[in-house]
Design a protein around this motif. Structure first.
Motif, PDB file in Angstrom:
ATOM      1  N   SER A  23      12.422  20.551  29.801  1.00 38.10           N
ATOM      2  CA  SER A  23      12.772  21.944  30.086  1.00 38.10           C
ATOM      3  C   SER A  23      14.082  22.108  30.846  1.00 38.10           C
ATOM      4  CB  SER A  23      11.652  22.606  30.892  1.00 38.10           C
ATOM      5  OG  SER A  23      11.468  21.942  32.131  1.00 38.10           O
ATOM      6  N   THR A 440      16.869  25.066  22.370  1.00 39.21           N
ATOM      7  CA  THR A 440      16.897  26.115  23.387  1.00 39.21           C
ATOM      8  C   THR A 440      18.152  26.968  23.226  1.00 39.21           C
ATOM      9  OG1 THR A 440      17.988  24.672  24.999  1.00 39.21           O
ATOM     10  CG2 THR A 440      15.577  24.741  25.033  1.00 39.21           C
ATOM     11  N   LEU A 558      10.888  28.133  27.586  1.00 38.47           N
ATOM     12  CA  LEU A 558      10.467  26.757  27.362  1.00 38.47           C
ATOM     13  C   LEU A 558       9.977  26.121  28.657  1.00 38.47           C
ATOM     14  CD1 LEU A 558      10.177  24.283  25.550  1.00 38.47           C
ATOM     15  CD2 LEU A 558      12.554  23.702  26.079  1.00 38.47           C
ATOM     16  N   ARG A 559      10.705  26.344  29.739  1.00 36.95           N
ATOM     17  CA  ARG A 559      10.276  25.760  31.014  1.00 36.95           C
ATOM     18  C   ARG A 559       8.903  26.292  31.413  1.00 36.95           C
ATOM     19  NH1 ARG A 559      15.777  26.510  32.206  1.00 36.95           N
ATOM     20  NH2 ARG A 559      15.400  28.489  33.274  1.00 36.95           N
TER      21      ARG A 559
END
Length: 566
Positions: A23, A440, A558-559
């Motif tokens: 991430s 990302t 995403l993190r």
């Protein structure tokens, strides 16, 4: 990350490092191999490296991870880690042996490692090992990483270790880093491909399709056993997650009912799925196939007025259809009712009109219902199972538990991102070694470049354009609909539920594509801030892919999905 999903069986320390590496924006261009098996180990019959981190222009770091809460070095020199039995083989030796094993393997492949720092370390993720462990001739201080390094930043700790390790090599090997160190980006990819090769690239695309077709033949026989087991029950609710064969069983159920001389309906909620069902069932007399709303329009004898909104579809239209049925619509009553996507149809007005469509009504009629009440009820947040049980007499439930659509690695990615509980556990299809790919992007930025890269990668892997679908949670402002990329604009076409023509790349909203599938799917615009009902929509989007999955995810999303801080 290879693999690009986090195994649930991994120790907590490995999970934490995985999340941090996957991430972080600071790992752009890195390749991280997790849980790398080592067949040719220098000491054991076989071994494993917890992480192999390949950082362009910095080096390669082999990491042994220890998640124990306590570390003790006993008087006899043995190590006591948590509640494990004492062992003379300490983590630094494990990491060092794994590193030398990998070095030997890479050199056997004629890889020149002379200017590449290939180093090892031990990471104690839960304790402050850098202050607890004494200095020793058995390891260097720079090879110790701990909980503080994890807290302050995993990528920074790895870069520090590589730099200090490089300084050690410079002191021992003359001119080691003269002219710079590697690997460069090309060599980074080559090292990764040697250590974790993708054997399937050698498989001809046509062979993969034939394998898939043979798989489906065997799966169909197994799935039909569910219908066989329930044949003596008049009203059955088949539940199961995406990919468990509900639509397949719904169509087979309708065919079986017709073969016994009965007339009926096969209804669903989604317009695209309705078109696909009509196409698949056009050879079957005695059954009306389509969406619930289309059937209500036919019964009521009306057309939606311009600007018809939610109240028309959910209240006015069911009421109009009920009026017709109550005023002598016996000719509209059928012997059986099969409903796919039941989770989207379980609302009082719809149940009221369905009650009048089937002989015996919901209380005593022949009903075969198929639905996913875990995450696919994206049009209604309520769980309709209790409502069904209150309206349908003696409703028997049969749960489908095996995923027969998605390859295992796609399913594991769905588990991680959608936080499924308990998530997919059983897969009928065999793993092919291809990980889902995650790109990302920064919020608000154009994703056209990543989309082009994903599609061209799929084309290089043997997928035709008409086997690929681009999905987005956004309807009028998706990457596919507003891209300025010249090539994309030439090949993109809106999906309509029918098969795409050769040379055409279909795109659709996730909502519209629910119930359908494609061999390869690219999901764009995944941003939790712009996606209502985020986890359910993401679940539906990701599970559309049978063989290949690409996901374009906003970095903060995403993190958060991986369990990191936003």
């Amino acid at each position: 990350m290879m693999p690009s999903y986090r195994p649930e069986s991994a120790p907590p320390g490995e999970k934490a490092l995985y999340v941090a590496l996957a991430s972080s924006p600071d790992t752009e261009g890195w390749i991280v191999l997790h849980s790398l098996a080592i067949a040719e180990h220098v000491r054991q019959v076989e071994g494993e490296a917890d992480f192999v981190v390949i950082v362009p222009d910095h080096g390669v770091l082999v990491i042994e991870v220890k998640s124990h809460q306590t570390i003790t070095v006993l008087d006899d020199g043995q190590w006591k880690l948590g509640h494990d039995r004492p062992t003379p083989r300490h983590p630094f030796k494990q990491a060092n042996e794994a590193m030398h094993s990998l070095r030997g393997f890479l050199e056997s492949k004629n890889l020149d490692l002379r200017s590449i720092p290939l180093l090892s370390c031990a990471w104690f993720t839960e304790v402050r090992a850098r202050t607890m462990l004494p200095s020793s001739t058995e390891w260097h201080d720079w090879q110790v990483l701990d909980s503080e390094d994890r807290r302050k930043g995993v990528p920074a700790a790895i870069l520090r270790t590589l730099e200090e390790g490089k300084a050690h090599l410079d002191a021992k090997i003359q001119y080691f880093s003269y002219g710079g160190v590697g690997p460069d980006h090309e060599l980074t990819d080559r090292i990764a491909s040697i250590l974790r090769p993708r054997f399937e690239l050698a498989t001809v695309a046509g062979d993969r399709r034939r394998v898939r077709e043979q798989e489906l033949i065997s799966f169909i026989g197994e799935q039909y056993e569910a219908l066989d087991a329930m044949q003596d029950n008049r009203r059955v609710l088949f539940t199961g997650p995406a990919g468990s064969g509900k639509t397949l069983l719904a169509t087979e159920a309708a065919r079986r009912e017709v073969s016994m001389g009965r007339s009926g309906r096969l209804l669903c909620f989604n317009r695209f799925l309705g078109r696909r069902l009509v196409s698949d069932m056009d050879d079957l007399p005695g059954v009306t196939v389509g969406t619930l709303h289309k059937e209500l329009l036919r019964i009521a004898g009306v057309q939606p007025h311009p600007g018809a909104g939610q109240d028309f579809w959910e209240r006015e239209l069911p009421d109009r259809a009920m009026e017709v049925l109550l005023e002598g619509g016996e000719g509209l009553v059928r012997d059986f009712l099969v409903v796919d996507e039941t989770q989207d149809i379980v609302r009082e007005p719809y149940l009221d009109v369905l009650d009048l469509m089937v002989s015996g009504g919901l209380e005593d009629g022949r009903l075969l219902l198929f639905g996913d009440f875990e995450r696919q009820a994206i049009f209604d947040a309520s769980d309709g199972r209790e409502l069904l049980r209150s309206r349908v007499g003696q409703l028997t439930t049969h749960r489908l538990i095996t995923n027969c659509r998605n390859l295992p690695r796609i399913g594991y990615q769905v588990n991680t991102f959608s936080k499924l509980q308990p998530g997919y556990q059983r897969f009928r299809r065999r793993d092919d070694g291809f990980d889902p790919s995650v790109f990302t992007y920064k919020s608000g930025s154009d994703q056209s470049e990543q989309l082009v890269s994903a599609v061209r990668t799929l084309r290089n892997d043997g997928f035709e354009l008409n086997e690929i679908v681009v999905l987005s949670p956004l309807e009028g402002n998706s990457t596919a609909s507003r891209t300025t990329d010249t090539w994309l604009r030439q090949v993109l076409r809106p999906a309509d539920g029918t098969a795409s023509r050769p040379g055409q790349l279909s795109y659709s909203t996730i909502q519209a594509f629910k119930g359908l599938e494609a061999r390869a799917v690219v999901v764009t615009d995944i941003d939790r801030h712009t996606m209502p009902n985020f986890e359910s929509l993401l679940y539906v989007g990701l599970t559309r892919a049978t063989d290949r999955l690409f996901a374009l995810i906003e970095a903060g999303t995403l993190r958060a999905a991986l369990g990191g801080t936003v």
